[in-house]
Design a protein around this motif. Sequence first.
Motif, PDB file in Angstrom:
ATOM      1  N   SER A  30     -10.486 -14.466   5.820  1.00 34.89           N
ATOM      2  CA  SER A  30      -9.135 -14.666   5.290  1.00 34.89           C
ATOM      3  C   SER A  30      -9.084 -14.359   3.791  1.00 34.89           C
ATOM      4  CB  SER A  30      -8.686 -16.109   5.555  1.00 34.89           C
ATOM      5  OG  SER A  30      -8.688 -16.404   6.935  1.00 34.89           O
ATOM      6  N   VAL A  71      -2.589  -9.302  11.864  1.00 30.30           N
ATOM      7  CA  VAL A  71      -2.234 -10.566  11.208  1.00 30.30           C
ATOM      8  C   VAL A  71      -2.185 -10.386   9.695  1.00 30.30           C
ATOM      9  CG1 VAL A  71      -3.127 -11.984  13.082  1.00 30.30           C
ATOM     10  CG2 VAL A  71      -4.639 -11.346  11.206  1.00 30.30           C
ATOM     11  N   SER A  96       1.292 -11.125   7.815  1.00 25.90           N
ATOM     12  CA  SER A  96       1.341 -12.151   6.772  1.00 25.90           C
ATOM     13  C   SER A  96       1.721 -11.568   5.420  1.00 25.90           C
ATOM     14  CB  SER A  96      -0.023 -12.857   6.675  1.00 25.90           C
ATOM     15  OG  SER A  96      -1.049 -11.923   6.355  1.00 25.90           O
ATOM     16  N   ILE A 115       8.190 -16.686   3.603  1.00 28.93           N
ATOM     17  CA  ILE A 115       8.341 -18.085   3.990  1.00 28.93           C
ATOM     18  C   ILE A 115       8.750 -18.888   2.761  1.00 28.93           C
ATOM     19  CG2 ILE A 115       7.186 -20.129   4.950  1.00 28.93           C
ATOM     20  CD1 ILE A 115       5.353 -18.311   6.481  1.00 28.93           C
ATOM     21  N   ASP A 131       2.582 -14.489  -2.143  1.00 26.42           N
ATOM     22  CA  ASP A 131       1.713 -13.828  -1.159  1.00 26.42           C
ATOM     23  C   ASP A 131       0.272 -14.321  -1.241  1.00 26.42           C
ATOM     24  OD1 ASP A 131       3.848 -12.380  -0.287  1.00 26.42           O
ATOM     25  OD2 ASP A 131       3.337 -10.550  -1.378  1.00 26.42           O
ATOM     26  N   ILE A 142       0.306 -17.208   1.087  1.00 24.42           N
ATOM     27  CA  ILE A 142       0.804 -16.914   2.435  1.00 24.42           C
ATOM     28  C   ILE A 142      -0.211 -16.086   3.225  1.00 24.42           C
ATOM     29  CG2 ILE A 142       2.566 -15.661   3.723  1.00 24.42           C
ATOM     30  CD1 ILE A 142       3.523 -18.300   2.712  1.00 24.42           C
ATOM     31  N   VAL A 168      -3.564 -18.063   4.391  1.00 28.64           N
ATOM     32  CA  VAL A 168      -3.274 -19.159   5.310  1.00 28.64           C
ATOM     33  C   VAL A 168      -2.809 -18.623   6.663  1.00 28.64           C
ATOM     34  CG1 VAL A 168      -1.767 -21.122   5.727  1.00 28.64           C
ATOM     35  CG2 VAL A 168      -2.820 -20.831   3.485  1.00 28.64           C
ATOM     36  N   LEU A 169      -1.856 -17.690   6.662  1.00 30.92           N
ATOM     37  CA  LEU A 169      -1.384 -17.142   7.931  1.00 30.92           C
ATOM     38  C   LEU A 169      -2.452 -16.304   8.623  1.00 30.92           C
ATOM     39  CD1 LEU A 169       2.348 -16.142   7.302  1.00 30.92           C
ATOM     40  CD2 LEU A 169       1.399 -18.230   8.289  1.00 30.92           C
ATOM     41  N   SER A 170      -3.214 -15.547   7.857  1.00 28.89           N
ATOM     42  CA  SER A 170      -4.296 -14.759   8.467  1.00 28.89           C
ATOM     43  C   SER A 170      -5.339 -15.679   9.092  1.00 28.89           C
ATOM     44  CB  SER A 170      -4.942 -13.857   7.420  1.00 28.89           C
ATOM     45  OG  SER A 170      -4.018 -12.921   6.911  1.00 28.89           O
ATOM     46  N   ILE A 201      -4.905 -18.787  10.170  1.00 28.85           N
ATOM     47  CA  ILE A 201      -4.346 -19.424  11.366  1.00 28.85           C
ATOM     48  C   ILE A 201      -4.291 -18.441  12.534  1.00 28.85           C
ATOM     49  CG2 ILE A 201      -2.265 -20.468  12.325  1.00 28.85           C
ATOM     50  CD1 ILE A 201      -1.734 -21.699   9.594  1.00 28.85           C
ATOM     51  N   GLY A 202      -3.922 -17.184  12.266  1.00 26.77           N
ATOM     52  CA  GLY A 202      -3.868 -16.179  13.329  1.00 26.77           C
ATOM     53  C   GLY A 202      -5.221 -15.884  13.921  1.00 26.77           C
TER      54      GLY A 202
END
Length: 367
Positions: A229, A332, A336, A341, A346, A349, A352-354, A356-357
């Motif tokens: 990530s 992902v 992301s 959001i 960025d 974002i 964290v999103l990467s 979680i994915g």
Amino acid sequence: MAQQPAIPPLPRVTEATPAPSESTEKQESYFAPIGGFTTKRNAVPSSSFADQRARARSRSPKSIVTNTAEPPPLPQKPSSAASPSNGAPNGHLSPSSAASSASSYWRTISRSPSPLGLIPIHRSFRTFIHRHEIPRKALHISIGFFTLSLYSRGISQHSIHPWLLGALIPIASVDYLRHTFPTFNRYYIRVLGALMRESEVDGYNGVIWYLLGAWSVLRFLPKDVGVMSVVLLSWCDTAASTVGRLYGRYTPRIRKGKSLAGSAAAMGVGMLTAGLFWGWAVPRFGHDEGFMFSGELTLPAAVKKTLGWKSHEGVLGGWAALGIVSLWSGFVASASEGVDIFGWDDNVIIPVLSGIGLWGFFKVFTS
């Protein structure tokens, strides 16, 4: 013989000069013959041969038509009372007023690139620092190499995230102080302006969000997902920014400041990064027990039971599994990078999103 009386000479008669209005009317009503038998009715030229002879014999001066109409008034410069005050929204960017304003004016402006004029060094190096952000991107990319270097030496993520939190607290405190004291803010910008965007003059520094995102994924996610990530943030975000600024105007825009070209670059770099990490770095430097991806993907047990497959069936490994993981990692990372959001940065974002994915994908397709 009677002398005949002398005949007096004939008086010399000249034609009077026509009035300007008459000359204009005659001139406007004259048209040259169109054909051999078609002429304009009542066509009397104002400057005919007779008029020219009469005018040559006459000593009366030729009438001169002067325009007595007053010229239109020139646009006057508005007075200072009518002009908008400095900082008022008049369609133009005022760097001095923007720098002294405490409002988040820059959030309405695209960050690609940020407005010019708030940081002095950006005006001196417009291409190197302001347009292409070379120093900022060099620091951004170096974090990915530094993370891989720590992984190659076998350092656990549990010994890294305390240092990240220890750096986050003083940097965030300094950022709060510079927004509280304008003099300190000007000194801060003069020293570190080459690494800043002009949107960060009255906003929080991107380093804060970078440290927060890296700390979150290394603190709460498994080691391989956390490292991946951080590297996706370091390299995919830089690729998206660079390619988006160069070629984004030729592709559709996803949202403000994000183009299809930048998202495609983020996906491509994400796929290469995942292939490099799980295909080369992990086999070379080893993996811990907490790694989620060990080289194999399998269907969930519920799906196998529904299909009537045995436990050893529905398992994929080797280059096919690595290809699927790389494809998902690129997706992902691109998603992301392009999503918005609540207007968050960025740098928090993307990791964290990467993370979680990737965590959700491995939770479903690994045993």
